[in-house]
Motif scaffolding. Sequence first.
Motif, PDB file in Angstrom:
ATOM      1  N   ALA A 155       6.427  12.866  -1.673  1.00 17.48           N
ATOM      2  CA  ALA A 155       6.505  13.323  -3.067  1.00 17.48           C
ATOM      3  C   ALA A 155       6.835  14.808  -3.125  1.00 17.48           C
ATOM      4  CB  ALA A 155       5.198  13.022  -3.795  1.00 17.48           C
ATOM      5  N   ARG A 156       6.269  15.581  -2.226  1.00 18.11           N
ATOM      6  CA  ARG A 156       6.558  17.015  -2.182  1.00 18.11           C
ATOM      7  C   ARG A 156       8.016  17.271  -1.800  1.00 18.11           C
ATOM      8  NH1 ARG A 156       3.394  20.492  -4.939  1.00 18.11           N
ATOM      9  NH2 ARG A 156       1.265  19.677  -4.932  1.00 18.11           N
ATOM     10  N   ARG A 157       8.514  16.478  -0.842  1.00 16.64           N
ATOM     11  CA  ARG A 157       9.918  16.651  -0.442  1.00 16.64           C
ATOM     12  C   ARG A 157      10.842  16.308  -1.602  1.00 16.64           C
ATOM     13  NH1 ARG A 157      13.068  17.643   2.000  1.00 16.64           N
ATOM     14  NH2 ARG A 157      13.678  16.727   3.971  1.00 16.64           N
ATOM     15  N   ILE A 158      10.477  15.263  -2.354  1.00 13.82           N
ATOM     16  CA  ILE A 158      11.265  14.885  -3.524  1.00 13.82           C
ATOM     17  C   ILE A 158      11.243  16.006  -4.563  1.00 13.82           C
ATOM     18  CG2 ILE A 158      11.348  13.299  -5.490  1.00 13.82           C
ATOM     19  CD1 ILE A 158      10.310  11.123  -3.513  1.00 13.82           C
ATOM     20  N   ALA A 159      10.054  16.581  -4.785  1.00 10.76           N
ATOM     21  CA  ALA A 159       9.929  17.671  -5.756  1.00 10.76           C
ATOM     22  C   ALA A 159      10.778  18.868  -5.343  1.00 10.76           C
ATOM     23  CB  ALA A 159       8.459  18.060  -5.897  1.00 10.76           C
ATOM     24  N   ASP A 160      10.804  19.167  -4.060  1.00  9.74           N
ATOM     25  CA  ASP A 160      11.627  20.282  -3.587  1.00  9.74           C
ATOM     26  C   ASP A 160      13.109  20.001  -3.830  1.00  9.74           C
ATOM     27  OD1 ASP A 160       9.399  21.649  -2.760  1.00  9.74           O
ATOM     28  OD2 ASP A 160       9.551  21.044  -0.662  1.00  9.74           O
ATOM     29  N   TYR A 161      13.517  18.760  -3.602  1.00  9.44           N
ATOM     30  CA  TYR A 161      14.925  18.382  -3.802  1.00  9.44           C
ATOM     31  C   TYR A 161      15.311  18.474  -5.279  1.00  9.44           C
ATOM     32  CZ  TYR A 161      19.196  15.555  -3.481  1.00  9.44           C
ATOM     33  OH  TYR A 161      20.500  15.110  -3.545  1.00  9.44           O
ATOM     34  N   LEU A 162      14.381  18.091  -6.144  1.00 10.04           N
ATOM     35  CA  LEU A 162      14.653  18.085  -7.584  1.00 10.04           C
ATOM     36  C   LEU A 162      14.101  19.334  -8.283  1.00 10.04           C
ATOM     37  CD1 LEU A 162      13.705  14.362  -8.332  1.00 10.04           C
ATOM     38  CD2 LEU A 162      15.999  15.281  -7.972  1.00 10.04           C
ATOM     39  N   LYS A 163      14.093  20.443  -7.570  1.00 10.50           N
ATOM     40  CA  LYS A 163      13.409  21.622  -8.095  1.00 10.50           C
ATOM     41  C   LYS A 163      14.115  22.261  -9.281  1.00 10.50           C
ATOM     42  CE  LYS A 163      15.508  24.599  -4.557  1.00 10.50           C
ATOM     43  NZ  LYS A 163      15.200  25.504  -3.428  1.00 10.50           N
ATOM     44  N   GLU A 164      15.386  21.923  -9.474  1.00  8.21           N
ATOM     45  CA  GLU A 164      16.058  22.445 -10.659  1.00  8.21           C
ATOM     46  C   GLU A 164      15.432  21.842 -11.896  1.00  8.21           C
ATOM     47  OE1 GLU A 164      18.262  24.838 -10.763  1.00  8.21           O
ATOM     48  OE2 GLU A 164      18.092  25.012  -8.601  1.00  8.21           O
ATOM     49  N   LYS A 203       0.807  -1.219   0.000  1.00  2.89           N
ATOM     50  CA  LYS A 203       0.000   0.000   0.000  1.00  2.89           C
ATOM     51  C   LYS A 203       0.841   1.270   0.000  1.00  2.89           C
ATOM     52  CE  LYS A 203      -4.051  -2.003   2.319  1.00  2.89           C
ATOM     53  NZ  LYS A 203      -4.885  -1.975   3.551  1.00  2.89           N
ATOM     54  N   GLN A 204       1.926   1.290   0.817  1.00  2.35           N
ATOM     55  CA  GLN A 204       2.717   2.516   0.885  1.00  2.35           C
ATOM     56  C   GLN A 204       3.448   2.779  -0.423  1.00  2.35           C
ATOM     57  OE1 GLN A 204       3.264   4.978   3.925  1.00  2.35           O
ATOM     58  NE2 GLN A 204       3.134   5.699   1.816  1.00  2.35           N
ATOM     59  N   GLY A 205       4.031   1.749  -1.020  1.00  2.00           N
ATOM     60  CA  GLY A 205       4.732   1.931  -2.281  1.00  2.00           C
ATOM     61  C   GLY A 205       3.815   2.358  -3.403  1.00  2.00           C
ATOM     62  N   TYR A 206       2.631   1.749  -3.465  1.00  2.58           N
ATOM     63  CA  TYR A 206       1.668   2.114  -4.500  1.00  2.58           C
ATOM     64  C   TYR A 206       1.237   3.568  -4.328  1.00  2.58           C
ATOM     65  CZ  TYR A 206       0.895  -2.510  -6.595  1.00  2.58           C
ATOM     66  OH  TYR A 206       1.030  -3.686  -7.284  1.00  2.58           O
ATOM     67  N   ALA A 207       1.016   3.983  -3.069  1.00  2.00           N
ATOM     68  CA  ALA A 207       0.612   5.373  -2.815  1.00  2.00           C
ATOM     69  C   ALA A 207       1.708   6.349  -3.237  1.00  2.00           C
ATOM     70  CB  ALA A 207       0.279   5.552  -1.335  1.00  2.00           C
ATOM     71  N   ILE A 208       2.965   5.977  -3.009  1.00  2.00           N
ATOM     72  CA  ILE A 208       4.075   6.851  -3.402  1.00  2.00           C
ATOM     73  C   ILE A 208       4.166   6.953  -4.921  1.00  2.00           C
ATOM     74  CG2 ILE A 208       6.607   7.052  -3.420  1.00  2.00           C
ATOM     75  CD1 ILE A 208       6.509   5.880  -0.538  1.00  2.00           C
ATOM     76  N   ALA A 209       4.012   5.830  -5.612  1.00  2.00           N
ATOM     77  CA  ALA A 209       4.030   5.865  -7.078  1.00  2.00           C
ATOM     78  C   ALA A 209       2.909   6.754  -7.608  1.00  2.00           C
ATOM     79  CB  ALA A 209       3.900   4.446  -7.637  1.00  2.00           C
ATOM     80  N   GLN A 210       1.733   6.634  -7.016  1.00  2.77           N
ATOM     81  CA  GLN A 210       0.596   7.453  -7.431  1.00  2.77           C
ATOM     82  C   GLN A 210       0.867   8.929  -7.178  1.00  2.77           C
ATOM     83  OE1 GLN A 210      -3.110   6.187  -8.410  1.00  2.77           O
ATOM     84  NE2 GLN A 210      -2.319   7.987  -9.434  1.00  2.77           N
ATOM     85  N   ALA A 211       1.441   9.238  -6.017  1.00  3.27           N
ATOM     86  CA  ALA A 211       1.710  10.640  -5.668  1.00  3.27           C
ATOM     87  C   ALA A 211       2.754  11.262  -6.594  1.00  3.27           C
ATOM     88  CB  ALA A 211       2.163  10.734  -4.211  1.00  3.27           C
ATOM     89  N   LEU A 212       3.792  10.512  -6.930  1.00  2.00           N
ATOM     90  CA  LEU A 212       4.818  11.026  -7.830  1.00  2.00           C
ATOM     91  C   LEU A 212       4.261  11.255  -9.232  1.00  2.00           C
ATOM     92  CD1 LEU A 212       7.810   8.767  -6.713  1.00  2.00           C
ATOM     93  CD2 LEU A 212       7.614  11.239  -6.369  1.00  2.00           C
ATOM     94  N   ALA A 213       3.442  10.312  -9.697  1.00  2.20           N
ATOM     95  CA  ALA A 213       2.824  10.466 -11.020  1.00  2.20           C
ATOM     96  C   ALA A 213       1.903  11.677 -11.047  1.00  2.20           C
ATOM     97  CB  ALA A 213       2.066   9.205 -11.399  1.00  2.20           C
ATOM     98  N   ALA A 214       1.178  11.885  -9.959  1.00  4.90           N
ATOM     99  CA  ALA A 214       0.246  13.007  -9.906  1.00  4.90           C
ATOM    100  C   ALA A 214       0.971  14.350  -9.928  1.00  4.90           C
ATOM    101  CB  ALA A 214      -0.626  12.908  -8.662  1.00  4.90           C
ATOM    102  N   LEU A 215       2.233  14.371  -9.477  1.00  9.79           N
ATOM    103  CA  LEU A 215       3.025  15.604  -9.531  1.00  9.79           C
ATOM    104  C   LEU A 215       3.735  15.762 -10.873  1.00  9.79           C
ATOM    105  CD1 LEU A 215       4.645  15.961  -5.992  1.00  9.79           C
ATOM    106  CD2 LEU A 215       2.584  17.036  -6.891  1.00  9.79           C
ATOM    107  N   GLY A 216       3.444  14.856 -11.805  1.00  5.53           N
ATOM    108  CA  GLY A 216       3.959  15.012 -13.153  1.00  5.53           C
ATOM    109  C   GLY A 216       5.077  14.080 -13.541  1.00  5.53           C
TER     110      GLY A 216
END
Length: 407
Positions: free
Chosen positions: A395-404, A219-232
């Motif tokens: 997913a948000r923390r990942i996006a902040d890290y990869l903001k370049e 469940k946690q991995g699937y939710a993370i995949a979904q969240a990352l996809a939803a952020l583009g």
Amino acid sequence: MLQDKRILLIIGGGIAAYKSLDLIRRLRERGVRVRAVMTRAAAEFITPLSVASLTGEKTYTELFSLTDEAEMGHIRLSREADLVLVVPATADLMASMANGNARDLATTALLATDKPVMIAPSMNVQMWLHPATQRNLRTLEGDGVVRVGPGSGDLACGEVGDGRLADVMDIVGAVETFFSATARATDRPLTGRRALVTAGPTHEAIDPVRYIANRSSGKQGYAIAQALAALGAETTLISGPTTLPDPANVFTVRVESAREMLAACQAALPADVAVCVAAVADWRMADGSPQKIKKNGGGPPSLKLVENPDILATLSARSNDRPGLVIGFAAETQNVVAYAQAKRDKKKCDWIVANDVSPGTGIMGGDDNTVHLVTADAVEDWPPASKSAVAERLARRIADYLKEPAA
């Protein structure tokens, strides 16, 4: 995610109405402002006072109440919300919604609203399967109504089958997903990025009918995949055996063993981020039996085990196509943070997400999680949340890290 969101909760008249009290409590814990409308039938199962005590707001019940209409007219009531949530959505309520009836305050508010509507159906299995209910459901979904459940199991009427109200935390998760999806419609900071996620257990065959595995629902991995996809992010999910459906807008690869999972991960590279959530079996049989091992009266068989490949360490050690951010998960039963810090150092990954899975926590296979994000510089203790909320935050923390901007 839900802080200061406004929900108009329509409580229908079914035995599952009592679960709306726990739902209100869970939503309020997450900062949601809840107003409630009860049908007359709902008041046969729970009291307006109980609802008002939990929402901290007046509970509305009557369409033709001079006081209520003066204080909060049904038009204003239906539109001063970010979401209208119907729990439980009985067969009668669904029929009224599908046919545009406005015979009481609940149905009038539903007809008058210009806000999104989500329903959680609950009823007898035969009522749920009846062609009229299914026809009404198709109408509602065609009108854009979002549905959560129903689940399957023992029903209050004594029968077994579909019609059971979705678990409260599943409803909360659906609300979180709705609001995050709405926010992401114009907010996709991971567009142009590639993400790799592993999830679920691995099964290491002993013989054709037995295997070595870990307790993981995925469940946690699937939710993370979904969240990352939803952020583009262009997201690939490498999943061990689970009963979960493939997440939307995610390329899912199903595997069985650790070696298959590693090969699938390598084939998915290059990636900007790899999140290794899967509970990979540490060992496998040196030589699995091609036939079922039979009892021979001489005691249990001797199983010779060898170590499986370390997927997290392998991805972290790659040179040319190492993901820019490699994140591992550490499920521990004791010394959670200390063991996670040691694992981060040993595996050479960038971050570790640690969680306590000791007996009694209910995390393994459950819907909630309490995690600690371990980086090179700090340990962040995150509050208890649903797994979907944990995924959103990560997913948000990942996006902040990869903001370049992506190359």
